[in-house]
Structure formats: structure tokens, C-alpha cells
Design an enzyme around this catalytic site. Structure first.
Site, PDB file in Angstrom:
ATOM      1  N   LEU A 117     -45.428  28.271   6.863  1.00  0.00           N
ATOM      2  CA  LEU A 117     -45.028  28.178   8.266  1.00  0.00           C
ATOM      3  C   LEU A 117     -43.645  28.782   8.450  1.00  0.00           C
ATOM      4  CD1 LEU A 117     -46.298  24.598   9.126  1.00  0.00           C
ATOM      5  CD2 LEU A 117     -47.401  26.786   9.555  1.00  0.00           C
ATOM      6  N   LEU A 174     -37.079  25.365  13.973  1.00  0.00           N
ATOM      7  CA  LEU A 174     -36.905  23.909  13.961  1.00  0.00           C
ATOM      8  C   LEU A 174     -36.476  23.442  12.580  1.00  0.00           C
ATOM      9  CD1 LEU A 174     -40.212  22.877  15.798  1.00  0.00           C
ATOM     10  CD2 LEU A 174     -37.979  23.377  16.812  1.00  0.00           C
ATOM     11  N   ASP A 192     -28.982  28.297   7.849  1.00  0.00           N
ATOM     12  CA  ASP A 192     -28.418  28.877   9.064  1.00  0.00           C
ATOM     13  C   ASP A 192     -29.348  29.971   9.562  1.00  0.00           C
ATOM     14  OD1 ASP A 192     -27.003  30.218  11.038  1.00  0.00           O
ATOM     15  OD2 ASP A 192     -25.113  30.140   9.965  1.00  0.00           O
ATOM     16  N   LEU A 210     -45.706  27.685  14.715  1.00  0.00           N
ATOM     17  CA  LEU A 210     -46.129  26.667  15.677  1.00  0.00           C
ATOM     18  C   LEU A 210     -46.342  27.326  17.041  1.00  0.00           C
ATOM     19  CD1 LEU A 210     -43.703  23.758  14.738  1.00  0.00           C
ATOM     20  CD2 LEU A 210     -46.102  24.046  14.071  1.00  0.00           C
ATOM     21  N   GLY A 249     -40.954  26.207   5.444  1.00  0.00           N
ATOM     22  CA  GLY A 249     -39.818  26.962   4.930  1.00  0.00           C
ATOM     23  C   GLY A 249     -38.531  26.417   5.501  1.00  0.00           C
TER      24      GLY A 249
END
Length: 128
Positions: free
Chosen positions: A22, A88, A46, A68, A42
Site C-alpha cells: 500500500l 497517512l 517525512d 486507499l 509502507g
């Protein structure tokens, strides 16, 4: 949820065709969760410095990728900084996935895991 930890790589533990990496940079939208697949979340420190790092890593390992469905179910909310990010934290992705698995509702799952600070909201809350 049952969780095991190991120093072993997911590449050594699971067949490549069972792994879905993902990454918010994937062109492929995660439409459903397949219980026979292994989803790799993953993680980055930063996002602004390492754009597409997780996508490159997955491609180097010949893994299927998905993102997503934030763009498909959410809208960009106006904000003072004009900030919108589909990246996210790992716990937020986990919340989205676990809520979706329980409810089979992407709107409910995204509401549970995507904070308004990311600049995206569900269409029914965009006016608020």
C-alpha cells in the site's frame, strides 16, 4: 487483532503474488480487502522528502501496489494552507483497513482513519 513480529522480511515470509504494497503513489485503487492477500503498510518519516519512495521500493521488489480510495470517496476541503495529502500515518491506514474490513464501507472507513488535517473530507461534511 492477532499480531506477530519477526525480524524476517515479508519477502521471505509470503509469496510475491500474495503481497499488496500500500502506497499513496500507486495508480491502482484498493477496492476491496482480500483475506488471502498480505497488505504491507509502507512507512515514511517525512513525506515531502521521500515522494514515491514506497512505490519505487514496491516496484523494485516486483510487488503489486494499491492506494486507499481517498480521491474516490472524499473531496478536498478548503483550508487556509491549501494543504491536501493522501499520505497517512501507519496507524491511520490500519484504522481505515480494519474499519473497512468490519463495515465493508469505504466512507465509514475513511471517516475513521483520515483526519480533517489531511485536507480531505467526505462530501456530506464538506460544507461544515
Amino acid at each position: 487483532f492477532k499480531m506477530d513480529t519477526t525480524p524476517d522480511s515479508y519477502l521471505d515470509l509470503f509469496p510475491l503474488d500474495a503481497i499488496v504494497y500500500l502506497t499513496p503513489d500507486s495508480e491502482n485503487v484498493l477496492e476491496d480487502i482480500d483475506p488471502d492477500k498480505v497488505y504491507v503498510l509502507g512507512g515514511l518519516v517525512d513525506e515531502s522528502i521521500h515522494k514515491q519512495l514506497t512505490l519505487r521500493r514496491a516496484r523494485e521488489q516486483s510487488l503489486r501496489t494499491a492506494r486507499l480510495p481517498i480521491r474516490e470517496y472524499m473531496v478536498k476541503a478548503p483550508n487556509a494552507r491549501n494543504y491536501h495529502s493522501e499520505t497517512l500515518a501507519i496507524n491511520q491506514v490500519f484504522d481505515v483497513l480494519s474499519t473497512y474490513y468490519e463495515t465493508r464501507s469505504w466512507p465509514a472507513a475513511l471517516r475513521a482513519g483520515v483526519s480533517s488535517g489531511k485536507g480531505y473530507v467526505l462530501p456530506d461534511t464538506a460544507e461544515q
